[in-house]
Design a protein around this motif. Sequence first.
Motif, PDB file in Angstrom:
ATOM      1  N   ARG A  27     -15.338  38.637 -24.136  1.00  0.00           N
ATOM      2  CA  ARG A  27     -15.453  40.097 -23.601  1.00  0.00           C
ATOM      3  C   ARG A  27     -14.795  40.844 -22.397  1.00  0.00           C
ATOM      4  N   GLU A  84     -11.131  40.000 -22.650  1.00  0.00           N
ATOM      5  CA  GLU A  84     -10.302  40.929 -23.748  1.00  0.00           C
ATOM      6  C   GLU A  84     -10.303  42.808 -22.570  1.00  0.00           C
ATOM      7  N   SER A 110     -19.454  36.747 -23.967  1.00  0.00           N
ATOM      8  CA  SER A 110     -19.634  37.724 -22.367  1.00  0.00           C
ATOM      9  C   SER A 110     -18.248  37.887 -21.427  1.00  0.00           C
TER      10      SER A 110
END
Lengths: 348, 348
Positions: free
Chosen positions: B312, B315, B309
């Motif tokens: 992510r 990103e 997580s």
Amino acid sequence: MLTIHHPPVNEGTSRIPLRDKRCDPGEGRFTPELVEALRRELDERWSAAADRTEQMAGHALLAPGKMLRPVLLLTSAEATGADSAPLLPAALAVEYLHVATLVHDDIIDDDELRRGRPTVHARYGTPNALVTGDYLILTMVTALSECPASPAAVLEAARVLAGAGADVCRGQVRESAMAGDPTRPVADYLEMAALKTGALFRGACRAGAILAGASPEHTDAVTRYAEHLGLGFQIYDDLLPYLGEHTGKPATSDVANLRPTHPVLVGYDRADSTGKARFTEALSGTLPAPEAHRLMRELLETTGALELSRSRATEEITAARDSLAGLPGTEAVERMRTIADLSVDRSR
Amino acid sequence: MLTIHHPPVNEGTSRIPLRDKRCDPGEGRFTPELVEALRRELDERWSAAADRTEQMAGHALLAPGKMLRPVLLLTSAEATGADSAPLLPAALAVEYLHVATLVHDDIIDDDELRRGRPTVHARYGTPNALVTGDYLILTMVTALSECPASPAAVLEAARVLAGAGADVCRGQVRESAMAGDPTRPVADYLEMAALKTGALFRGACRAGAILAGASPEHTDAVTRYAEHLGLGFQIYDDLLPYLGEHTGKPATSDVANLRPTHPVLVGYDRADSTGKARFTEALSGTLPAPEAHRLMRELLETTGALELSRSRATEEITAARDSLAGLPGTEAVERMRTIADLSVDRSR
């Protein structure tokens, strides 16, 4: 954003006889084509929901309401001499705002039925109902922005309707601060009712005139109409529990919610000290609601308050009718006068 | 409508260290002048309330929030090369909408503290808090209409912000439908978070660009920034209860509310059947909250979900930073990138 559904699927539903909590005048009797057009438009926009949020909003919107506020918006535009057809999205916008306040009112009052169906919170739970009301307020803005009027007029209409909605909020807060207190001056009631009930009538009529490009004089005329109509409507609404008419709302609701309505304040003002004490008792929440209601009815009859309130409502309606003199859209003016008359004679 | 108060009276209050339920990045560290200007404007408008409704709205608005969304609106305008000063009313408008959702969230969650003070419903009761949230949504429209941009731009900004608010509602409804279910695909979460959290960031950035008269390309650039920021922000928010950072929100809140957050769905997806059963147990509401939280933390660590997580979120923040390439307002772009960085490193 909204899914357009082609054949209106619940035309039948919209003809179910009304058992409304709020008693709006008529059942589309005064403007049947307009009400039918509005219902059809709501059906097309809301009967095929794209998600659960739209479904809940549709549940609230597709109940068979009488569309009084959107009718006022469209008819006000016509009364100033304009074609109302392009204003249909704005008419829906005012209904979205009105229904949002009903959805939230029902949470506050924990009412389980509205317009003959389960309220949103009874059916989908309080958190979802709270969000549905918010969604409807926001959708008002989206609908308004669909109007083909000039951006300046649409923006002004949005400002007027948002201001009206904010005034409704102020009125609700004032009403709850008055609960249980029959000693308030009638002037406090009149200010509260102008906000709670009058503001949205005013916003609808004013927005209709603004979007129609009406002159300031014509805009002011429909505004005055709405202000008088709002007050007459609310005062008559306060009388209904004591007139034995079928309103859909339990007759005991006002005393149960400890509301110092117009006749209560007028009656208290005229009562002697013994009478005042009994008014206070009736509005104290200590008696069972049916008993409090019977006591209140008796007090209102003996003090002559029912007749005084009725006269005041009738005066407001006469003033509403008179406000429209000189407007060019004579047919629409006649309809607006009929709406006013029906507001204080809902049994007709 | 709003009373203007001259000397800002509670400047001191606005410097109280934050103990926020929601963890917004920074405390005005990245844009101190902007945040100070926004707080001063709120103080001037809301610290001397004309009535109880304004007083309650002011109670919610004058809590020392970090003004992330209004800062995004103003900074987006600057990033496209415009002067943001005339857009202050629009920046307040987006804060009104945000705070309205907080006031209503607190009713739903029955939270008693927010930003270090009693929530509106804890202090004034649920009916008043409900009405206060409605009032704030409507005041968003009024504030927007004060903007000196062209009526067409203001109307478009109103449409964008109302649409964003409606998306927040959709996101909340979806989130509550997902409660207790760790078997949902991560894609459902991403859609929900884009609505619940991303929509208002998106609306703020987009409205800023529109009001600044930016080109479609520049408007799209800040929109993409906001979408990535919203997702990165929400995913990192989901991680906080497991990172031992002080967020103001009880660490057990997410499991107690049975929320299948990003790491939970990622972890469930990677777990074997025994692990899946334990995820289901942790999110079932059958364990005491502290125990459920400990179990969830262990599961998220052993499945590697926390790291996934976090990657992510990082990103998304990188994508947010990159979206701004080529915008003319280089100083504002730098500030927006700092906001993005701080969103996934709130301890700095």
